[in-house]
Design a protein around this motif. Structure first.
Motif, PDB file in Angstrom:
ATOM      1  N   GLU A 553     -20.735 -75.853 -23.605  1.00 49.59           N
ATOM      2  CA  GLU A 553     -22.087 -76.234 -23.992  1.00 49.59           C
ATOM      3  C   GLU A 553     -22.659 -75.305 -25.063  1.00 49.59           C
ATOM      4  N   SER A 554     -22.416 -74.012 -24.920  1.00 52.06           N
ATOM      5  CA  SER A 554     -22.961 -73.065 -25.900  1.00 52.06           C
ATOM      6  C   SER A 554     -22.323 -73.271 -27.278  1.00 52.06           C
ATOM      7  N   THR A 555     -21.049 -73.598 -27.281  1.00 51.98           N
ATOM      8  CA  THR A 555     -20.374 -73.877 -28.552  1.00 51.98           C
ATOM      9  C   THR A 555     -20.946 -75.135 -29.198  1.00 51.98           C
ATOM     10  N   ARG A 556     -21.143 -76.179 -28.369  1.00 54.71           N
ATOM     11  CA  ARG A 556     -21.691 -77.440 -28.896  1.00 54.71           C
ATOM     12  C   ARG A 556     -23.097 -77.245 -29.446  1.00 54.71           C
ATOM     13  N   VAL A 557     -23.939 -76.525 -28.695  1.00 51.92           N
ATOM     14  CA  VAL A 557     -25.323 -76.315 -29.124  1.00 51.92           C
ATOM     15  C   VAL A 557     -25.373 -75.528 -30.432  1.00 51.92           C
ATOM     16  N   SER A 558     -24.539 -74.496 -30.552  1.00 53.66           N
ATOM     17  CA  SER A 558     -24.543 -73.695 -31.779  1.00 53.66           C
ATOM     18  C   SER A 558     -24.131 -74.549 -32.977  1.00 53.66           C
ATOM     19  N   GLN A 559     -23.156 -75.451 -32.773  1.00 55.67           N
ATOM     20  CA  GLN A 559     -22.732 -76.327 -33.870  1.00 55.67           C
ATOM     21  C   GLN A 559     -23.824 -77.327 -34.214  1.00 55.67           C
ATOM     22  N   ASP A 560     -24.466 -77.890 -33.188  1.00 59.92           N
ATOM     23  CA  ASP A 560     -25.530 -78.866 -33.428  1.00 59.92           C
ATOM     24  C   ASP A 560     -26.711 -78.246 -34.170  1.00 59.92           C
ATOM     25  N   MET A 561     -27.001 -76.976 -33.871  1.00 55.57           N
ATOM     26  CA  MET A 561     -28.156 -76.321 -34.485  1.00 55.57           C
ATOM     27  C   MET A 561     -27.805 -75.620 -35.792  1.00 55.57           C
ATOM     28  N   GLY A 562     -26.519 -75.631 -36.150  1.00 57.41           N
ATOM     29  CA  GLY A 562     -26.106 -75.077 -37.431  1.00 57.41           C
ATOM     30  C   GLY A 562     -26.072 -73.566 -37.488  1.00 57.41           C
ATOM     31  N   ILE A 563     -25.733 -72.923 -36.362  1.00 56.60           N
ATOM     32  CA  ILE A 563     -25.629 -71.467 -36.350  1.00 56.60           C
ATOM     33  C   ILE A 563     -24.240 -71.050 -35.884  1.00 56.60           C
ATOM     34  N   GLU A 564     -23.955 -69.765 -35.975  1.00 59.50           N
ATOM     35  CA  GLU A 564     -22.638 -69.235 -35.613  1.00 59.50           C
ATOM     36  C   GLU A 564     -22.333 -69.473 -34.135  1.00 59.50           C
ATOM     37  N   THR A 565     -21.056 -69.709 -33.827  1.00 58.24           N
ATOM     38  CA  THR A 565     -20.661 -69.905 -32.430  1.00 58.24           C
ATOM     39  C   THR A 565     -20.916 -68.623 -31.637  1.00 58.24           C
ATOM     40  N   PRO A 566     -21.096 -68.744 -30.304  1.00 59.45           N
ATOM     41  CA  PRO A 566     -21.441 -67.566 -29.494  1.00 59.45           C
ATOM     42  C   PRO A 566     -20.461 -66.408 -29.682  1.00 59.45           C
ATOM     43  N   ILE A 567     -21.023 -65.193 -29.721  1.00 62.40           N
ATOM     44  CA  ILE A 567     -20.225 -63.980 -29.916  1.00 62.40           C
ATOM     45  C   ILE A 567     -19.969 -63.360 -28.549  1.00 62.40           C
ATOM     46  N   PRO A 568     -18.705 -63.312 -28.086  1.00 61.36           N
ATOM     47  CA  PRO A 568     -18.421 -62.729 -26.768  1.00 61.36           C
ATOM     48  C   PRO A 568     -18.402 -61.200 -26.835  1.00 61.36           C
ATOM     49  N   ILE A 569     -19.039 -60.547 -25.854  1.00 62.65           N
ATOM     50  CA  ILE A 569     -19.001 -59.088 -25.772  1.00 62.65           C
ATOM     51  C   ILE A 569     -18.853 -58.659 -24.318  1.00 62.65           C
ATOM     52  N   SER A 570     -18.354 -57.441 -24.132  1.00 65.10           N
ATOM     53  CA  SER A 570     -18.300 -56.830 -22.806  1.00 65.10           C
ATOM     54  C   SER A 570     -18.770 -55.385 -22.935  1.00 65.10           C
ATOM     55  N   VAL A 571     -19.985 -55.130 -22.479  1.00 64.02           N
ATOM     56  CA  VAL A 571     -20.516 -53.770 -22.532  1.00 64.02           C
ATOM     57  C   VAL A 571     -19.714 -52.866 -21.611  1.00 64.02           C
ATOM     58  N   ARG A 572     -19.308 -53.406 -20.446  1.00 66.81           N
ATOM     59  CA  ARG A 572     -18.567 -52.584 -19.471  1.00 66.81           C
ATOM     60  C   ARG A 572     -17.245 -52.098 -20.053  1.00 66.81           C
ATOM     61  N   LEU A 573     -16.558 -52.972 -20.810  1.00 73.24           N
ATOM     62  CA  LEU A 573     -15.281 -52.585 -21.415  1.00 73.24           C
ATOM     63  C   LEU A 573     -15.466 -51.979 -22.812  1.00 73.24           C
ATOM     64  N   ARG A 574     -16.727 -51.890 -23.235  1.00 74.20           N
ATOM     65  CA  ARG A 574     -17.073 -51.389 -24.567  1.00 74.20           C
ATOM     66  C   ARG A 574     -16.418 -52.203 -25.676  1.00 74.20           C
ATOM     67  N   ASP A 575     -16.250 -53.474 -25.415  1.00 76.25           N
ATOM     68  CA  ASP A 575     -15.728 -54.409 -26.404  1.00 76.25           C
ATOM     69  C   ASP A 575     -16.920 -55.193 -26.945  1.00 76.25           C
ATOM     70  N   LEU A 576     -17.506 -54.687 -28.028  1.00 76.14           N
ATOM     71  CA  LEU A 576     -18.766 -55.245 -28.526  1.00 76.14           C
ATOM     72  C   LEU A 576     -18.580 -56.186 -29.712  1.00 76.14           C
TER      73      LEU A 576
END
Length: 642
Positions: A553-576
């Protein structure tokens, strides 16, 4: 250091309003008539009309308006209104009626407290000529009352009949307004108040031209001329230093009068009742009655809602120098004590409360790096440029406002030109509770989420980000979910936002739904107000099991609204996932990543259709005009040939 007699302009007062209150029959009206006419009245009205003493009545040359009052129950509302409009209150009792003295503590003073009166109170014992000689002295009577009610500035007895100390009543009232004790001196501790010490320290440093930590004879004389328009004779300078040295040896050294001695002198003046001396000094250096720089010395800042101010290179260079000066242990960080010392010439440390207290990166000892120091100044300039400039002045900046700040171009213009010249970007962080907003801010400051201090309302984080060889300052503003609706009631609430981030827990479908709703609300507000902002979606907690539906759903909404696809991050793993650089990049490309809602698309399509229709009509009209012109040429030629 004789006091000047021109407090009128220095205090910023055009006149002093003194309100006289007290029990019936205590001599209020007689007191007013007596000071105005210098005679005891035979027939006194129940309440005198407002009476004005001219500017030359007292040495400070400030006119006084005296307002008499009635203490009858039906006039209570008017009495309260007059007290609240007063610069000073004269509270009377009758020396021959002990009951009126008791009423000060049982009614009048508690009542003034209940009204939260800020004006100084002068307690006046009228009818001194009728006082019983066996009564105890004024000091013995008033000491316990003044101990309980610190708002009492002074006490005095007078006699309108005998013309004893009548003018003095209003002189003390005027003096309490023009030269108040409360901001300068703590009566209980018998010491200068912190703000007074800080202001005098700044003044001392400004007058210590050779920066040797003492005022030489020449510097003392310059100070005297600046404040009092009169030089000090060598014998007077020697006398001042001798008095200080006798009472406080460390107040004088081989170079002259030290800061300790300078502060001692002012405490001595105040203890001797010469408050006008210290007030003259403070006002000559621009301070008001709250011991801060006067508002009229601060520039009026004019800017559009989507314009912000930034520090110039001149101001930044000054701050770098100040940082190095107060980094006494040369560890490239300012410890809390060093930071307090740096701001010891300001009314208080401006970063001792929210939003500044926990908004920048610190080392393990709590020290603030140069980048953190400059980031805090950038944040203060962003949120409150007038306060930022005032504190620059307090810590020694000598340039004007224009040399310290530059006003950035409107964000709307940046979007049209598809580029920005800003160096400081503000990012609003939206998201449901528990999505990871605070964790994102803490990671930006190099901390664990658990390090965050408890805080109500919005949280800020400021730090620098390096992108393409340039360092930019990024300011995060965390918006609690419950505050979003009230935020968006303000038409200009997104005007100061460079980019908005919508963060959700990628393992929780409900978290995504709430984040999506926030995105739609913000995008709709931007479309309706003209303050559209670039938006990014952040899928937090990428180390947990992902919700497939939330991802889809988040991917579809970002495409429909014309913005970048969701950026995945993990603060716990320090993968930002390079999130901070991506946010700055989005802010630098203000025409991109602006979401479009269904309503916005419909509106855009309608405008496009309308524009095309207008174009067709315009072309048709042009063809018609050309056709008519051609026909006229043809007709003209035909007539000529025939």
């Amino acid at each position: 250091m004789a006091a000047a007699a021109t407090a009128a302009n220095l205090a910023g007062k055009q006149g002093v309003r003194v309100v006289v209150i007290g029990d019936p029959g205590t001599g209020k009206s007689s007191l007013v008539v007596s000071v105005a006419t210098e005679a005891f009245p035979e027939n006194v009205p129940r309440v005198m009309p407002p009476t004005r003493l001219p500017a030359d009545y007292f040495p400070d040359r400030v006119p006084i308006t005296i307002v008499d009052t009635s203490s009858s129950p039906e006039q209570r509302a008017k009495l309260i209104a007059e007290c609240q409009a007063a610069d000073a209150v004269v509270l009377t009792y009758a020396c021959d009626r002990p009951a009126t003295l008791e009423r000060l503590s049982t009614f009048w003073l508690p009542e003034l407290r209940r009204l939260q009166l800020k004006a100084p109170v002068i307690v006046v014992g009228c009818k001194l000529d009728l006082r019983d000689e066996q009564q105890v002295s004024l000091e013995q009577v008033m000491a316990p009352i003044m101990q309980t009610f610190r708002e009492i500035e002074t006490c005095i007895e007078c006699s309108a009949l005998r013309q004893i100390q009548v003018p003095e009543v209003f002189y003390y009232a005027q003096k309490a307004v023009l030269h108040p004790t409360a901001p300068l001196f703590d009566q209980e501790a018998q010491s200068l108040k912190p703000r007074c010490v800080r202001a005098l320290k700044r003044i001392f440093i400004l007058c210590d031209h050779d920066r040797d930590g003492a005022l030489s004879d020449v510097e003392l004389n310059d100070f005297q001329v600046k404040c009092f328009n009169a030089p000090l004779q060598p014998t007077e300078i020697a006398g001042v230093k001798r008095v200080v040295q006798e009472k406080m040896p460390e107040g004088v050294n081989d170079n002259g009068l030290t800061l300790t001695g300078f502060l001692f002198l002012h405490a001595l003046f105040i203890e001797k009742g010469r408050l006008e001396t210290t007030w003259t000094v403070l006002r000559k250096f621009g301070y008001d009655n709250e011991i801060k720089l006067r508002d009229d010395l601060m520039p009026t800042i004019k800017r559009a809602p989507d314009q912000t101010l930034e520090l110039t290179s001149q101001a930044t260079d000054f701050l770098r120098g100040i940082f190095n000066m107060f980094d006494t242990d040369n560890d490239e960080a300012l410890l809390p004590a060093e930071l307090d010392d740096l701001f010891s010439t300001a009314p208080e440390n401006p970063w001792s409360s929210n939003p500044y207290v926990d908004c920048a990166e610190r080392n393990v000892l709590g020290g603030l790096s140069l980048e953190g120091f400059l980031s805090k100044w950038a944040l203060m300039t962003l949120l409150d440029p007038a306060n930022s400039f005032a504190n620059l002045v307090y810590v020694g900046y000598s340039g004007d406002f224009g040399s310290a700040f530059t006003t950035m171009r409107k964000r709307r213009v940046d979007r049209k030109k598809q580029q920005t010249q800003r160096n400081v970007f503000q990012c609003y962080v939206f998201g449901p509770r528990g999505a990871g907003k605070t964790a994102l801010l803490q990671s930006f400051l190099g901390r664990q989420p658990s390090d965050a201090l408890p805080m109500n309302g919005e949280r800020f984080a400021a730090n620098t980000v390096e992108l393409s060889g340039f360092r930019k300052t990024l300011v995060f503003r965390e918006i609690p979910e419950d505050d979003v609706r009230s935020l968006l009631t303000d038409r200009e609430s997104l005007a100061s936002c460079d980019v908005a981030v919508f963060i959700y827990d990628s393992s929780d479908e409900l978290s995504w739904q709430r984040a999506r709703n926030l995105l739609v609300e913000v995008a709709t507000h931007g479309e309706n107000t003209g303050y559209e902002v670039p938006c990014l979606i952040v899928a937090a907690k990428d180390d947990l099991d992902q919700s497939p539906l939330a991802l889809q759903e988040s991917t579809r909404v970002s495409q429909d609204m014309g913005i970048e696809t969701p950026i995945p991050i993990s603060v716990r793993l320090r993968d930002l996932n390079n999130i901070f650089c991506r946010i700055v990049h989005a802010a630098q490309q203000p025409h991109l990543s602006i979401p479009e809602t269904e309503v916005g698309k419909t509106r855009r399509q309608y405008r496009q259709l309308l524009n095309r229709s207008l174009m067709v009509v315009s072309v048709g009209a042009a063809v018609t005009v050309v056709g008519i012109a051609a026909y006229r040429v043809y007709a003209a030629r035909k007539n000529t040939s025939s």
